[in-house]
Design a protein around this motif. Structure first.
Motif, PDB file in Angstrom:
ATOM      1  N   ILE A 235       0.835  -1.203   0.000  1.00  0.00           N
ATOM      2  CA  ILE A 235       0.000   0.000   0.000  1.00  0.00           C
ATOM      3  C   ILE A 235       0.871   1.255   0.000  1.00  0.00           C
ATOM      4  O   ILE A 235       0.605   2.220  -0.731  1.00  0.00           O
ATOM      5  N   GLY A 236       1.929   1.246   0.800  1.00  0.00           N
ATOM      6  CA  GLY A 236       2.824   2.395   0.836  1.00  0.00           C
ATOM      7  C   GLY A 236       3.530   2.624  -0.484  1.00  0.00           C
ATOM      8  O   GLY A 236       3.714   3.771  -0.911  1.00  0.00           O
ATOM      9  N   ALA A 237       3.938   1.531  -1.149  1.00  0.00           N
ATOM     10  CA  ALA A 237       4.623   1.669  -2.431  1.00  0.00           C
ATOM     11  C   ALA A 237       3.715   2.255  -3.497  1.00  0.00           C
ATOM     12  O   ALA A 237       4.135   3.082  -4.316  1.00  0.00           O
ATOM     13  N   LEU A 238       2.448   1.861  -3.504  1.00  0.00           N
ATOM     14  CA  LEU A 238       1.517   2.364  -4.502  1.00  0.00           C
ATOM     15  C   LEU A 238       1.086   3.805  -4.226  1.00  0.00           C
ATOM     16  O   LEU A 238       0.452   4.429  -5.080  1.00  0.00           O
ATOM     17  N   GLN A 239       1.422   4.325  -3.064  1.00  0.00           N
ATOM     18  CA  GLN A 239       1.091   5.707  -2.729  1.00  0.00           C
ATOM     19  C   GLN A 239       2.320   6.608  -2.724  1.00  0.00           C
ATOM     20  O   GLN A 239       2.319   7.671  -2.098  1.00  0.00           O
ATOM     21  N   LEU A 240       3.350   6.213  -3.433  1.00  0.00           N
ATOM     22  CA  LEU A 240       4.608   6.969  -3.456  1.00  0.00           C
ATOM     23  C   LEU A 240       4.372   8.406  -3.925  1.00  0.00           C
ATOM     24  O   LEU A 240       3.765   8.634  -4.969  1.00  0.00           O
TER      25      LEU A 240
END
Length: 306
Positions: A235-240
Motif C-alpha cells: 500500500i505504501g509503495a503504490l502511494q509513493l
C-alpha cells in the motif's frame, strides 16, 4: 420503624452504574472519533462528491456522473504511473522486507553485542521525516555537488549519474528502503521475541541446527506478521509521492508531472486547478491499491490452504 419504601433505591444505582460502564468506552473514544470524522470521513465524502462534477467554460460546474472515472480508466498517464509503481514495488519490497527480516533474525539470535544500541541505530532513520530524508539523499546523489561526485572526481572516476531515466526509480527506492527497514525490523523482532523458548529447547533436543530452527520453526510462526507487513508495504509503495516530488527539481526531465499517480493527482488539483478529475484519479488509485492488496492476500491464503 424503618420506612420500607426507601429501600428500592439501591437497584436504581446499580442500573446507572451499568449504563456508565457501557458508555465509558465511547466517552474515551469520542476525541478520536470526532477527529477521524472531521479530518478523514468528511473530506473523503467531499472528494467523492467532487469526482461526479466537471467545470466547463460555458455551463460552469455541472454533474457528469461517472464521466471522470471513465476518463481516468483510459488515461495513459495514470496507468503509466501505476506500472512504474509496480516495477518500483517489485524491487523495493523484497529488498526492504528481506533486509528487515534478516536484521531481526540477527538481533533475535542473541549473538550480537550491544543489541539495544544496534536496534536503536537501525530504527533511527524511520524517525527522520520523509522530507528531510529525501533532501539528504538528494544532496548525496547530486551530480555536480554531492559527496559521491566529489569522491569520483578525486579518484578520476566517471561521475555517477543517478538521476537518469534508468536509475531514478532505484535511487528513490533506496531512500524508502533506508527509511523503513528499521521500522519493519522492529515488527519482525517483536514477533520473534513472542515465540516461546520451549520451541528452541525442543529443536535443540531433537538435534536441529540453527538454520533449520529458523526456516522450519521461526519463519512459519511469524508468517502472519510477514503477510501483514507485505500488505502494508505494498500500500505504501503504490502511494509513493514525497520522495519523487522533492527530487523533481534535480531531475525535471525524468520526474514529470505524471511520474506517479499521486503526483499526477496533485498537479491536476493544485497546478491545473482541475479538482474534479483529480478526485476521480485519487479514487481510482485507491481502488487499484485495494485490488492489489486483496489479490495478494487471496493468493497467500490459497497457498497456506495447500
Amino acid at each position: 420503624m424503618t420506612d420500607i419504601s426507601a429501600r428500592p433505591l439501591r437497584p436504581a444505582r446499580r442500573r446507572s452504574s451499568k449504563w456508565a460502564q457501557k458508555l465509558a468506552p465511547y466517552f474515551f473514544l469520542a476525541p478520536f472519533l470526532v477527529l477521524f470524522i472531521v479530518f478523514l470521513v468528511v473530506p473523503l465524502f467531499y472528494a467523492l462528491q467532487l469526482s461526479f462534477f466537471r467545470e466547463t467554460m460555458v455551463g460552469g460546474i455541472r454533474f457528469v456522473g461517472l464521466d471522470n472515472y471513465g476518463k481516468a480508466l483510459t488515461d495513459q498517464k495514470f496507468w503509466d504511473g501505476v506500472l512504474l509503481l509496480l516495477r518500483y514495488g517489485l524491487f523495493q519490497l523484497p529488498v526492504m522486507l528481506g533486509a528487515a527480516l534478516l536484521l531481526a533474525l540477527i538481533l533475535d539470535s542473541g549473538m550480537l553485542w550491544a543489541r539495544a544500541f544496534f536496534r536503536l541505530g537501525l530504527f533511527l532513520p524511520y524517525a527522520v521525516p520523509t522530507v528531510i530524508a529525501a533532501l539528504i539523499w538528494g544532496y548525496l546523489y547530486g551530480p555536480s555537488f554531492g559527496p559521491m561526485t566529489q569522491i569520483a572526481d578525486y579518484f578520476g572516476l566517471p561521475r555517477p549519474d543517478l538521476f537518469n531515466a534508468n536509475t531514478m526509480l532505484y535511487a528513490i527506492a533506496n531512500i524508502s528502503i533506508w527509511e523503513h527497514v528499521g521500522y519493519f525490523m522492529i515488527i519482525y523482532f517483536a514477533a520473534l521475541q513472542a515465540i516461546p523458548a520451549d520451541f528452541e529447547e525442543a529443536a535443540v533436543v531433537s538435534g536441529a541446527r540453527a538454520w533449520q530452527y529458523v526456516i522450519y520453526v521461526k519463519l512459519p510462526l511469524i508468517r502472519g506478521t510477514i503477510l501483514v507487513t507485505v500488505i502494508f508495504a505494498t500500500i505504501g509503495a503504490l502511494q509513493l509521492f514525497a520522495e519523487p516530488y522533492l527530487l523533481e527539481a534535480l531531475a525535471p526531465a525524468v520526474i514529470t508531472s505524471s511520474y506517479t499517480p499521486n503526483i499526477y493527482a496533485y498537479n491536476l488539483a493544485f497546478v491545473n486547478q482541475d479538482y474534479n478529475y483529480s478526485a476521480a484519479i485519487s479514487f481510482v488509485l485507491g481502488a487499484v491499491v485495494a485490488v492489489v492488496s486483496y489479490v495478494f492476500q487471496l493468493v497467500s491464503a490459497r497457498r497456506e490452504g495447500k
